[in-house]
Design an enzyme around this catalytic site. Sequence first.
Site, PDB file in Angstrom:
ATOM      1  N   GLY A 297       0.854  -1.331  -0.003  1.00 53.60           N
ATOM      2  CA  GLY A 297       0.022   0.046   0.093  1.00 53.60           C
ATOM      3  C   GLY A 297       0.797   1.012   0.102  1.00 53.60           C
ATOM      4  O   GLY A 297       0.268   2.315  -0.545  1.00 53.60           O
TER       5      GLY A 297
ATOM      6  N   GLU B 144       4.038   3.772   6.127  1.00 56.64           N
ATOM      7  CA  GLU B 144       2.671   3.146   6.104  1.00 56.64           C
ATOM      8  C   GLU B 144       1.969   4.089   5.194  1.00 56.64           C
ATOM      9  O   GLU B 144       1.829   5.004   5.326  1.00 56.64           O
ATOM     10  CB  GLU B 144       2.206   2.664   7.322  1.00 56.64           C
ATOM     11  CG  GLU B 144       1.038   1.961   7.268  1.00 56.64           C
ATOM     12  CD  GLU B 144       0.970   0.482   6.495  1.00 56.64           C
ATOM     13  OE1 GLU B 144       1.266   0.488   5.531  1.00 56.64           O
ATOM     14  OE2 GLU B 144       0.373  -0.488   7.259  1.00 56.64           O
ATOM     15  N   ASP B 145       0.764   3.385   4.566  1.00 60.51           N
ATOM     16  CA  ASP B 145      -0.184   3.982   3.800  1.00 60.51           C
ATOM     17  C   ASP B 145      -1.266   4.642   4.723  1.00 60.51           C
ATOM     18  O   ASP B 145      -1.605   5.605   4.634  1.00 60.51           O
ATOM     19  CB  ASP B 145      -0.870   3.085   2.749  1.00 60.51           C
ATOM     20  CG  ASP B 145      -1.395   1.660   3.123  1.00 60.51           C
ATOM     21  OD1 ASP B 145      -1.312   1.621   4.527  1.00 60.51           O
ATOM     22  OD2 ASP B 145      -2.154   1.234   2.318  1.00 60.51           O
TER      23      ASP B 145
ATOM     24  N   ASP C  38      -5.317   2.354  10.817  1.00 56.52           N
ATOM     25  CA  ASP C  38      -6.936   2.047  11.119  1.00 56.52           C
ATOM     26  C   ASP C  38      -7.179   1.779  12.428  1.00 56.52           C
ATOM     27  O   ASP C  38      -7.228   2.599  13.284  1.00 56.52           O
ATOM     28  CB  ASP C  38      -7.330   1.065   9.960  1.00 56.52           C
ATOM     29  CG  ASP C  38      -8.870   0.586   9.899  1.00 56.52           C
ATOM     30  OD1 ASP C  38      -9.551   1.787  10.040  1.00 56.52           O
ATOM     31  OD2 ASP C  38      -9.174  -0.344   9.913  1.00 56.52           O
TER      32      ASP C  38
ATOM     33  N   LYS D 149      -7.159   6.974  10.173  1.00 56.35           N
ATOM     34  CA  LYS D 149      -8.520   6.730  10.534  1.00 56.35           C
ATOM     35  C   LYS D 149      -8.487   7.036  12.083  1.00 56.35           C
ATOM     36  O   LYS D 149      -8.925   5.875  12.725  1.00 56.35           O
ATOM     37  CB  LYS D 149      -9.343   5.723  10.115  1.00 56.35           C
ATOM     38  CG  LYS D 149      -9.579   5.760   8.470  1.00 56.35           C
ATOM     39  CD  LYS D 149     -10.108   4.719   8.172  1.00 56.35           C
ATOM     40  CE  LYS D 149     -10.483   4.481   6.783  1.00 56.35           C
ATOM     41  NZ  LYS D 149     -10.881   2.999   6.241  1.00 56.35           N
TER      42      LYS D 149
ATOM     43  N   PHE E 243     -14.178   3.979   3.224  1.00 59.12           N
ATOM     44  CA  PHE E 243     -13.275   3.337   2.433  1.00 59.12           C
ATOM     45  C   PHE E 243     -12.489   3.985   1.567  1.00 59.12           C
ATOM     46  O   PHE E 243     -13.223   4.184   0.621  1.00 59.12           O
ATOM     47  CB  PHE E 243     -13.822   1.783   2.193  1.00 59.12           C
ATOM     48  CG  PHE E 243     -12.492   0.813   2.100  1.00 59.12           C
ATOM     49  CD1 PHE E 243     -12.054  -0.052   3.221  1.00 59.12           C
ATOM     50  CD2 PHE E 243     -12.030   0.585   0.828  1.00 59.12           C
ATOM     51  CE1 PHE E 243     -11.123  -0.887   3.271  1.00 59.12           C
ATOM     52  CE2 PHE E 243     -10.971  -0.290   0.701  1.00 59.12           C
ATOM     53  CZ  PHE E 243     -10.632  -1.057   2.011  1.00 59.12           C
TER      54      PHE E 243
ATOM     55  N   ASP F 214      -5.692  -0.382  -1.787  1.00 60.72           N
ATOM     56  CA  ASP F 214      -6.576  -1.100  -2.535  1.00 60.72           C
ATOM     57  C   ASP F 214      -7.807  -1.494  -1.938  1.00 60.72           C
ATOM     58  O   ASP F 214      -8.137  -1.217  -0.840  1.00 60.72           O
ATOM     59  CB  ASP F 214      -5.763  -2.357  -2.773  1.00 60.72           C
ATOM     60  CG  ASP F 214      -5.705  -3.228  -1.420  1.00 60.72           C
ATOM     61  OD1 ASP F 214      -5.252  -2.782  -0.647  1.00 60.72           O
ATOM     62  OD2 ASP F 214      -6.096  -4.529  -1.817  1.00 60.72           O
TER      63      ASP F 214
ATOM     64  N   ARG G   5      -4.992   0.446  -6.707  1.00 61.73           N
ATOM     65  CA  ARG G   5      -4.023   0.971  -6.218  1.00 61.73           C
ATOM     66  C   ARG G   5      -3.306   1.854  -7.184  1.00 61.73           C
ATOM     67  O   ARG G   5      -2.508   3.011  -6.949  1.00 61.73           O
ATOM     68  CB  ARG G   5      -2.761  -0.290  -6.246  1.00 61.73           C
ATOM     69  CG  ARG G   5      -3.234  -1.156  -4.962  1.00 61.73           C
ATOM     70  CD  ARG G   5      -2.176  -1.979  -4.712  1.00 61.73           C
ATOM     71  NE  ARG G   5      -2.450  -3.089  -3.801  1.00 61.73           N
ATOM     72  CZ  ARG G   5      -2.363  -3.293  -2.484  1.00 61.73           C
ATOM     73  NH1 ARG G   5      -1.986  -2.048  -1.938  1.00 61.73           N
ATOM     74  NH2 ARG G   5      -2.551  -4.415  -1.972  1.00 61.73           N
TER      75      ARG G   5
END
Length: 178
Positions: free
Chosen positions: A43, A98-99, A102, A130, A151, A158, A164
């Site tokens: 990601g 990191e992307d 969560d 988030k 989302f 993705d 992506r």
Amino acid sequence: MQNDIKQVLYTEEQILKRVSELAADIKNDYEGESILMVGILRGAVMFYADLVREMDMQLHMNFMAVSSYGASSQSSGVVRIQYDLDEDITGKNVIIIEDIVDSGLTLAYLTKTLKSRNPKSLKTCCLFDKKERRRVDFKADYVGFDVPDVFIVGYGLDYAENYRNLRYIGELKPEVYE
Ligand code: IMP
Ligand code: MG
């Protein structure tokens, strides 16, 4: 592909502007030091590639791949390392790229794991956060954007391995994943 997007949340231009701000913050904090940038596959690849190219300083690049054990929503917090670092990080300044954060389970596990290998320092940098979805107490050191609980896909993120390659960040239409 575009038909599955409900709305664009961040354009390519907005993303790149924020990425260059993050690069400047990091560069400023590590004056005179070298950094090992650890990208989390897959990601974070777009973010990673843009971020490092905005950093005019000595840095090394390496990658790890992880997956949440048990998948879907009820992750036990056990994260499986699918591809580990092929170098010793003892005494190095490490930043995990990191992307998105969560629940926080992935990064809580990764920071615990990498800390046990005795780096000189360890920080985390995430493009999206988030915060309201957190299940464990985890705070990233560098955050690009705080995002609501929807989302999102694109720019490396993705849904079922698709989307992506979108240049922007879009909110996925709920009917695509429901
Ligand atoms: P955490 O362990 O719950 O913090 O999970 C983080 C991982 O969940 C990220 O690396 C993503 O792979 C995935 N994820 C969480 N939210 C999203 C989203 O909105 N879009 C795409 N992937 C997401
Ligand atoms: Mg991921």
